[in-house]
Motif scaffolding. Structure first.
Motif, PDB file in Angstrom:
ATOM      1  N   ASP A  10       0.864  -1.178   0.000  1.00  0.00           N
ATOM      2  CA  ASP A  10       0.000   0.000   0.000  1.00  0.00           C
ATOM      3  C   ASP A  10       0.900   1.227   0.000  1.00  0.00           C
ATOM      4  OD1 ASP A  10      -1.750   2.098   0.509  1.00  0.00           O
ATOM      5  OD2 ASP A  10      -3.077   0.857   1.731  1.00  0.00           O
ATOM      6  N   MET A  11       1.092   1.836  -1.168  1.00  0.00           N
ATOM      7  CA  MET A  11       2.036   2.934  -1.302  1.00  0.00           C
ATOM      8  C   MET A  11       1.590   4.167  -0.518  1.00  0.00           C
ATOM      9  SD  MET A  11       4.530   1.741  -3.003  1.00  0.00           S
ATOM     10  CE  MET A  11       5.434   3.252  -3.342  1.00  0.00           C
ATOM     11  N   ASP A  12       0.283   4.375  -0.387  1.00  0.00           N
ATOM     12  CA  ASP A  12      -0.189   5.527   0.388  1.00  0.00           C
ATOM     13  C   ASP A  12       0.223   5.405   1.855  1.00  0.00           C
ATOM     14  OD1 ASP A  12      -1.348   6.651  -1.843  1.00  0.00           O
ATOM     15  OD2 ASP A  12      -3.311   5.747  -1.496  1.00  0.00           O
ATOM     16  N   LYS A  13       0.057   4.202   2.416  1.00  0.00           N
ATOM     17  CA  LYS A  13       0.481   3.991   3.797  1.00  0.00           C
ATOM     18  C   LYS A  13       1.989   4.091   3.939  1.00  0.00           C
ATOM     19  CE  LYS A  13      -3.408   1.062   5.212  1.00  0.00           C
ATOM     20  NZ  LYS A  13      -3.814  -0.265   5.745  1.00  0.00           N
ATOM     21  N   LEU A  14       2.714   3.625   2.937  1.00  0.00           N
ATOM     22  CA  LEU A  14       4.174   3.706   2.972  1.00  0.00           C
ATOM     23  C   LEU A  14       4.637   5.156   2.940  1.00  0.00           C
ATOM     24  CD1 LEU A  14       6.842   2.159   2.967  1.00  0.00           C
ATOM     25  CD2 LEU A  14       6.732   2.096   0.472  1.00  0.00           C
ATOM     26  N   VAL A  15       4.028   5.973   2.096  1.00  0.00           N
ATOM     27  CA  VAL A  15       4.375   7.393   2.019  1.00  0.00           C
ATOM     28  C   VAL A  15       4.097   8.079   3.351  1.00  0.00           C
ATOM     29  CG1 VAL A  15       3.748   9.591   0.954  1.00  0.00           C
ATOM     30  CG2 VAL A  15       4.094   7.578  -0.480  1.00  0.00           C
ATOM     31  N   ALA A  16       2.947   7.786   3.947  1.00  0.00           N
ATOM     32  CA  ALA A  16       2.595   8.408   5.232  1.00  0.00           C
ATOM     33  C   ALA A  16       3.570   7.997   6.333  1.00  0.00           C
ATOM     34  CB  ALA A  16       1.160   8.041   5.610  1.00  0.00           C
ATOM     35  N   ALA A  17       3.961   6.717   6.357  1.00  0.00           N
ATOM     36  CA  ALA A  17       4.879   6.238   7.391  1.00  0.00           C
ATOM     37  C   ALA A  17       6.259   6.856   7.241  1.00  0.00           C
ATOM     38  CB  ALA A  17       4.969   4.708   7.331  1.00  0.00           C
ATOM     39  N   VAL A  18       6.766   6.952   6.019  1.00  0.00           N
ATOM     40  CA  VAL A  18       8.076   7.568   5.800  1.00  0.00           C
ATOM     41  C   VAL A  18       8.028   9.059   6.140  1.00  0.00           C
ATOM     42  CG1 VAL A  18       9.813   8.111   4.051  1.00  0.00           C
ATOM     43  CG2 VAL A  18       8.755   5.857   4.090  1.00  0.00           C
ATOM     44  N   SER A  19       6.913   9.718   5.849  1.00  0.00           N
ATOM     45  CA  SER A  19       6.772  11.137   6.186  1.00  0.00           C
ATOM     46  C   SER A  19       6.852  11.356   7.688  1.00  0.00           C
ATOM     47  CB  SER A  19       5.439  11.679   5.650  1.00  0.00           C
ATOM     48  OG  SER A  19       5.376  11.581   4.239  1.00  0.00           O
ATOM     49  N   ARG A  20       6.248  10.461   8.469  1.00  0.00           N
ATOM     50  CA  ARG A  20       6.318  10.594   9.926  1.00  0.00           C
ATOM     51  C   ARG A  20       7.735  10.449  10.433  1.00  0.00           C
ATOM     52  NH1 ARG A  20       1.581   7.352   9.661  1.00  0.00           N
ATOM     53  NH2 ARG A  20       2.813   5.500  10.153  1.00  0.00           N
ATOM     54  N   ARG A  21       8.559   9.702   9.721  1.00  0.00           N
ATOM     55  CA  ARG A  21       9.941   9.534  10.157  1.00  0.00           C
ATOM     56  C   ARG A  21      10.830  10.707   9.738  1.00  0.00           C
ATOM     57  NH1 ARG A  21      11.928   3.308   9.341  1.00  0.00           N
ATOM     58  NH2 ARG A  21      10.278   2.290  10.527  1.00  0.00           N
ATOM     59  N   VAL A  22      10.778  11.052   8.468  1.00  0.00           N
ATOM     60  CA  VAL A  22      11.674  12.079   7.950  1.00  0.00           C
ATOM     61  C   VAL A  22      11.274  13.462   8.442  1.00  0.00           C
ATOM     62  CG1 VAL A  22      12.602  13.112   5.834  1.00  0.00           C
ATOM     63  CG2 VAL A  22      12.154  10.661   5.925  1.00  0.00           C
ATOM     64  N   ASN A  23       9.983  13.693   8.579  1.00  0.00           N
ATOM     65  CA  ASN A  23       9.487  15.021   8.959  1.00  0.00           C
ATOM     66  C   ASN A  23       8.452  14.878  10.069  1.00  0.00           C
ATOM     67  OD1 ASN A  23       9.090  17.775   8.914  1.00  0.00           O
ATOM     68  ND2 ASN A  23       7.772  17.755   7.120  1.00  0.00           N
ATOM     69  N   PRO A  24       8.882  14.448  11.285  1.00  0.00           N
ATOM     70  CA  PRO A  24       7.899  14.177  12.340  1.00  0.00           C
ATOM     71  C   PRO A  24       7.155  15.411  12.807  1.00  0.00           C
ATOM     72  CG  PRO A  24      10.142  14.088  13.208  1.00  0.00           C
ATOM     73  CD  PRO A  24      10.262  14.195  11.717  1.00  0.00           C
ATOM     74  N   GLY A  25       7.828  16.560  12.848  1.00  0.00           N
ATOM     75  CA  GLY A  25       7.174  17.780  13.305  1.00  0.00           C
ATOM     76  C   GLY A  25       6.372  18.484  12.239  1.00  0.00           C
TER      77      GLY A  25
END
Length: 643
Positions: free
Chosen positions: A37-52
């Motif tokens: 699920d690429m949408d979930k993958l994008v959201a998860a990576v976003s939380r890591r790289v740009n948590p704030g």
């Protein structure tokens, strides 16, 4: 050996043929790649790289199965950190390590010593697993008591026991960087209610046994790597601590990964491609945009000074202070300016001027009623304050909503807007009031002097209600008809997607980014970025994004724009045949070798079909546009493992 379980792949023996010369083993491979699920993958990576959420980082799907990460103005150290953060699956597990002295572990140890794979099974049930031992985090003396083996690639592996509690990082409520009793960096974590119950039961069943002098060690496993294995002394439920030979950078990495959660799919440790790209806005566009914003700001300040005189000077000082404070706060939180962010800053400047205008016009009304100057100043600020708060509050709510649910581009606008409006209450209301009080008490100002464009007015607006309503309805109908007529043409690449092309010029035929941008100006919503990588220098490779979805049309337009200048590559395909395992000796080690070789060959048997193109290194995909800052950026693309 009839079957070997490797976790995501299971290898089973289908048939066995013995002859005088050799033994032939036929294995089948089940499992493998699963849909991601690429949408979930994008959201998860976003939380890591740009948590704030304050960084202007673009993370999006590229093509069908790739992930694109674009970070503005970063050094190599931060790039390496991003690679590590993105490629870590972030799967945290708490497992009891196998102990040869523990009678409960004898069966799993016996089966594990006979299993060449990483998973240990009994009657189809998984009871243990071999994980990598991180010798840099666990000292040599701490390895005693662990069941270890040397992997084929030289890595040390340790055996952990799988239990029914399955306590993972999904039960964590938070993770914080801290220091242990030896003042060494460590990670403190807390479980939610469900995790506390499971973890308490797990540790409670593995307490020390003084009668048998038996102790158990809790293995902390991240992405199949054992980071720490402390001895369990008491029941642990709500809170815990991860200790080891950690550096502060390791602790910060662990905290970020644990708080962001695990990824729905593991990514390769190295990106498929990695480039440094120029700003999508050309130098001429940057200069003209900067000039336009500067001229607009100067024009507003001069108008306020000419119309309100001394009070206009106070308003100008408040606006300048507002801008300085917004920029200072954004620098402190490491937020980057983009076009959307600068638009939010300009809007906040307009709101700051509007607040001063409300106050000054209220002062004018008080003076017209015959109030003294001190009373006019006090009433002007007090009676305009509620109106200022109402107008700013409604806009602040909009900014918060944009930040909460908007994309990275909208978040940049929301950050500057919210900061500008919040600081505006301090500069336009508090700071301006202080200046007026000082000026009035020290007799720097003896009267409230300001210009007046209109005198006393008496316009019967209600008499023109019907013509006004008729005109408004007419304009609304015309606007709706225009929207219906344009259809999809009304939307740009942000909403419709489009085509992304990477092209390379022949040696000696390279152009600068301004010339390339001018040559492809006929494409719809086109954005051009210069790209550099280890294989090519700047000025020869460019990335072109356009809202035109017809890839053939884009290629034709590029051929016409650069006749004879583009590098041409071709690709030919021959017959594809599967790789077969060669027969080996019929002992247990030989069977394990066949399985491992077959598995490696099966996993490496991937074929990707790419159409030959006259464009150098042409890669075409449909995607949304990106709003890059006015600086150089680092761009990396990842492919999920197994695809």
């Amino acid at each position: 050996m009839d079957a070997v379980d490797f976790g995501d792949v299971r290898v089973e023996l289908e048939s066995r043929e013995e002859t005088a010369e050799a033994v032939t083993l036929n294995y089948s491979v089940a499992g493998g790649a699963q849909p991601v699920d690429m949408d979930k993958l994008v959201a998860a990576v976003s939380r890591r790289v740009n948590p704030g959420g304050q960084k202007e980082v673009t993370i999006r799907q590229y093509g069908l199965d790739q992930l694109e990460v674009i970070v503005p103005d970063v050094d190599q150290a931060e790039v390496d950190l991003i690679k590590r953060i993105v490629s870590s699956a972030g799967v945290l597990e708490f497992r009891i390590t196998a102990n040869v002295s523990d009678p409960r572990h004898r069966r799993v140890i016996e089966l594990a010593n006979r299993s060449p794979g990483t998973m240990v099974t009994e009657e189809g049930r998984q009871i243990g697993r071999w994980v990598e031992l991180d010798t840099s985090k666990i000292a040599a003396g701490e390895e005693s008591g662990l069941v270890t083996r040397a992997a084929t690639d030289g890595r040390m592996e340790v055996l952990v026991v799988l239990d029914r509690f399955n306590v993972t990082g999904g039960y964590l409520s938070r993770a914080l960087a801290s220091y242990d009793q030896n003042l060494q960096p460590c990670v403190n974590f807390s479980f939610n209610s469900a995790g506390s119950s499971l973890f308490g039961t797990l540790t409670g069943q593995n307490l020390p046994d003084p009668a048998n002098r038996l102790t158990s060690r809790l293995g902390i496993v991240l992405d199949d790597v054992l980071l720490s294995a402390p001895t369990i002394q008491t029941v642990i439920s709500g809170d815990g601590q991860i200790t080891g030979s950690f550096k502060q950078a390791d602790v910060d990495f662990l905290v970020g990964v644990l708080n962001a959660g695990s990824l729905p799919a593991a990514l390769s440790s190295q990106p498929v491609s990695e480039q440094k790209i120029s700003p999508q806005l050309g130098a001429d566009t940057i200069r003209s945009g900067s000039r336009a914003m500067l001229f607009a700001l100067v024009a507003v300040l001069l108008f306020m000074l000419a119309y309100y005189r001394f009070m206009g000077l106070v308003a100008d000082l408040a606006v300048v202070l507002n801008v300085v404070l917004v920029v200072a706060v954004m620098i402190s939180i490491k937020a980057a300016f983009t076009l959307a962010g600068l638009a939010g800053l300009v809007l906040s400047v307009g709101m700051a001027v509007d607040a001063n205008v409300l106050i000054y016009e209220r002062m004018r009304e008080e003076m017209d009623r015959g109030a003294a100057m001190r009373m006019a100043i006090r009433n002007g600020f007090q009676r305009a304050f509620s109106t200022i708060v109402d107008s700013n509050l409604t806009t602040l709510i909009t900014g918060v909503v944009l930040y909460a649910i908007g994309t990275d581009q909208l978040k940049g606008f929301a950050v500057t807007l919210v900061l500008g409006l919040t600081l505006n209450l301090f500069t336009a209301v508090f700071c301006s009031r202080v200046v007026f009080d000082l000026a009035e008490r020290n007799r720097w100002m003896t009267k409230l002097s300001m210009s007046r464009l209109f005198g006393k007015t008496d316009i019967g607006f209600v008499a023109y209600m019907r013509p006004a309503v008729t005109a408004a309805v007419t304009f609304l109908l015309l606007g709706g008809a225009a929207v219906f007529y344009r259809g999809q043409g009304l939307l740009d690449i942000d909403f419709t997607g489009g085509t992304s092309v990477q092209l390379a010029f022949k040696e000696g035929e390279g152009l600068n980014v301004a010339e390339v941008r001018q040559s492809v100006a006929s494409l719809a919503d086109v954005a051009v970025s210069s790209m550099t990588s280890t294989e090519s220098a700047g000025g020869t490779r460019y990335k072109i994004d356009t809202s035109e979805k017809d890839a053939e049309l884009v290629e034709t337009a590029l051929r016409d724009a650069f006749p004879g200048k583009l590098a041409t590559y071709s690709m030919a395909f021959g017959e594809v045949t599967p790789l077969d395992a060669s027969p080996l000796d019929a002992d247990a080690a030989g069977e394990a070798g066949v399985v491992m070789r077959l598995l490696r060959q099966t996993r490496s048997r991937r074929w990707h079909r790419r159409r030959a193109s006259p464009l150098g290194s042409c890669s075409i995909s449909h995607s949304g546009s990106i709003d890059l800052p006015w600086r150089k950026c680092w761009l990396g693309r990842w492919l999920p493992k197994g695809l």
